[in-house]
Design an enzyme around this catalytic site. Structure first.
Site, PDB file in Angstrom:
ATOM      1  N   ASP A 232     -23.652  63.529  -7.259  1.00  0.00           N
ATOM      2  CA  ASP A 232     -22.532  61.907  -7.178  1.00  0.00           C
ATOM      3  C   ASP A 232     -20.903  62.686  -7.146  1.00  0.00           C
ATOM      4  OD1 ASP A 232     -23.556  63.177  -9.592  1.00  0.00           O
ATOM      5  OD2 ASP A 232     -23.019  61.708 -10.654  1.00  0.00           O
TER       6      ASP A 232
ATOM      7  N   ASP B  28     -29.103  65.257   3.764  1.00  0.00           N
ATOM      8  CA  ASP B  28     -28.883  63.723   4.636  1.00  0.00           C
ATOM      9  C   ASP B  28     -27.371  62.584   4.218  1.00  0.00           C
ATOM     10  OD1 ASP B  28     -29.928  62.148   5.976  1.00  0.00           O
ATOM     11  OD2 ASP B  28     -31.983  61.871   5.462  1.00  0.00           O
TER      12      ASP B  28
ATOM     13  N   ASP C  85     -24.136  62.033   6.581  1.00  0.00           N
ATOM     14  CA  ASP C  85     -23.790  60.487   7.381  1.00  0.00           C
ATOM     15  C   ASP C  85     -22.696  60.293   6.969  1.00  0.00           C
ATOM     16  OD1 ASP C  85     -26.100  61.103   8.557  1.00  0.00           O
ATOM     17  OD2 ASP C  85     -26.450  58.700   7.797  1.00  0.00           O
TER      18      ASP C  85
ATOM     19  N   TYR D  38     -39.382  65.187   0.873  1.00  0.00           N
ATOM     20  CA  TYR D  38     -39.009  64.726   2.016  1.00  0.00           C
ATOM     21  C   TYR D  38     -40.343  65.554   2.938  1.00  0.00           C
ATOM     22  CZ  TYR D  38     -34.619  62.848   3.762  1.00  0.00           C
ATOM     23  OH  TYR D  38     -33.685  62.196   3.216  1.00  0.00           O
TER      24      TYR D  38
ATOM     25  N   LYS E 192     -27.815  68.405  -8.781  1.00  0.00           N
ATOM     26  CA  LYS E 192     -28.186  67.397  -9.761  1.00  0.00           C
ATOM     27  C   LYS E 192     -28.155  68.817 -10.874  1.00  0.00           C
ATOM     28  CE  LYS E 192     -27.513  63.084 -11.376  1.00  0.00           C
ATOM     29  NZ  LYS E 192     -25.901  63.524 -11.519  1.00  0.00           N
TER      30      LYS E 192
END
Ligand code: NAD
Length: 364
Positions: free
Chosen positions: A228, A252, A256, A145, A196
């Protein structure tokens, strides 16, 4: 990181209602804060689209100045489709990213906790989610970001090409690691670091530094999981987790996902802390322009964010507990906003939900 403010001086709270449902949900939380802390000094300032409308900037300088001086900040949410055509720097979300980065709010705490009475509001089976209480610690000021270079350019095949950069320095990883280990110590002492590392070098370093940091916390069990798999495990068996720590973009998305375990995104609070535990507290959801101004918003995530403010920034866990108990009681009495409605519940609007929780604050 557990260094806390004085409790006997008058606290300065800045509210940033923002856009969409922001003003209505912040109003409910403010009622409760005023009842619990009659002496608190509360100021308000625009951010996001409201900041752009007031000052041509999603983070007006006066808002940032007030935020720097405040002891704690309570935010609603930012964003509205009507600002989508503005240049990126002027869009509401930039105001939020900038305040996080200006105040160095690098540690984002997102608890996902299921109230017993909402067990049927989750889309997962009751046996999978009942008793759920996990904490996602998301790094907030680094990663893709903020990484440079970024942009959209024309490549050597004369095609438009978009690019962003995932970057983490070891210091950034270590400081969020320290926060997560310390929080794990206050809970079940289990920390799962999500990365990851099999594909991305930035997260290979993440894993290495988490392992190094773990040497300082021999009483906490550290495990690792690829993002994942973590996404899958969160819906398969979420109660296996205690504390998860991860980078900005993975956090993020996973937080959610975790919100739906609790029944609605309208239930999920968050705290974003700096190294001294000064924080910005906000619900995890957005500005919900589809229901703004209709008295349909669930204010509980924002009220729980106020509870986090008492716990983490103001060192008043007793008030935090009072808020959580009042919410629990209100839900047990059967009151629900539309997003968490179930058969035999009583539907109430945003304002009434705020009043009911307020009424239950001091009622044993
Ligand atoms: P959203 O979270 O605003 O809404 C998603 C869905 O959840 C909608 O159906 C909405 O009605 C519902 N919802 C959200 N909060 C609710 C609440 N408290 N009570 C009941 N229902 C609720 O996400 P979106 O629609 O993707 O984004 C809308 C705007 O919010 C966009 O401009 C986006 O950029 C912005 N946004 C801001 C933040 C933030 O301020 N931290 C976070 C996410 C999205």
């Amino acid at each position: 990181m557990v260094k806390i403010n004085e409790t006997n001086k008058k606290m300065n709270l800045l509210t940033l209602p923002g856009d969409g449902i922001g003003p209505e949900i912040v109003r409910q939380a403010t009622k409760i804060i005023k009842a619990l802390s009659p002496d608190i000094i509360i100021d308000s300032a625009p951010i996001g689209g409201a900041g752009y409308d007031a000052d041509g900037d999603p983070l007006p300088k006066t808002t940032l100045d007030k935020a720097v001086k405040a002891d704690a900040i309570l935010m609603g949410s930012v964003g509205d489709w009507k600002y989508d055509k503005l240049p990126r720097e002027k869009r509401p979300e930039r105001g939020l990213l900038r305040i996080r980065s200006e105040l160095e709010l690098f540690a984002n705490l997102r608890p996902a906790m299921l109230f017993d009475d909402l067990v049927n509001a989750s889309s997962l089976k009751p046996e999978i989610v009942s008793g759920l209480d996990i904490l996602i610690v998301r790094e907030l000021t680094g990663d893709i970001y903020f990484g440079e270079p970024r942009g959209i350019h024309r490549n050597n095949k004369d095609q438009r090409e978009g690019f962003n950069t995932m970057r983490y320095s070891e210091n950034e990883i270590r400081r969020i690691g320290d926060v997560a280990f310390q929080l794990a110590r206050l809970r079940k002492r289990r920390l799962c670091s999500v990365d990851k590392a099999n594909v991305l070098e930035a997260t290979e370093l993440w894993r290495e530094v988490m392992i190094e940091t773990s040497q300082d916390y021999p009483d906490v069990t550290l495990s690792h999981m690829y993002v994942d798999n973590a996404a899958m495990q969160l819906v398969k068996d979420p109660k296996q987790f205690d504390v998860l720590v991860t980078g900005n973009i993975f956090g993020d998305i996973l937080s959610d996902e975790a919100s739906m375990l609790t029944g609605s995104i309208g239930m999920l609070p968050s705290a974003s802390l700096d190294k001294n535990n000064k924080g910005l507290f906000e619900p995890s959801h957005g500005s919900a322009p589809d229901i703004a101004g209709k008295d349909l918003a669930n204010p509980i995530a924002t009220i729980m964010s106020a509870a986090m403010m008492y716990k983490y920034s103001l060192n008043q866990s007793d008030k935090s507990d009072l808020i959580e108990k009042a919410i629990e009681k209100t839900l047990a009495q059967g009151f629900r906003t539309k997003d968490i409605m179930s058969k035999q519940s009583i539907e109430v609007g945003c304002e009434e939900m705020g009043d009911l929780i307020l009424g239950n604050l001091f009622n044993e």
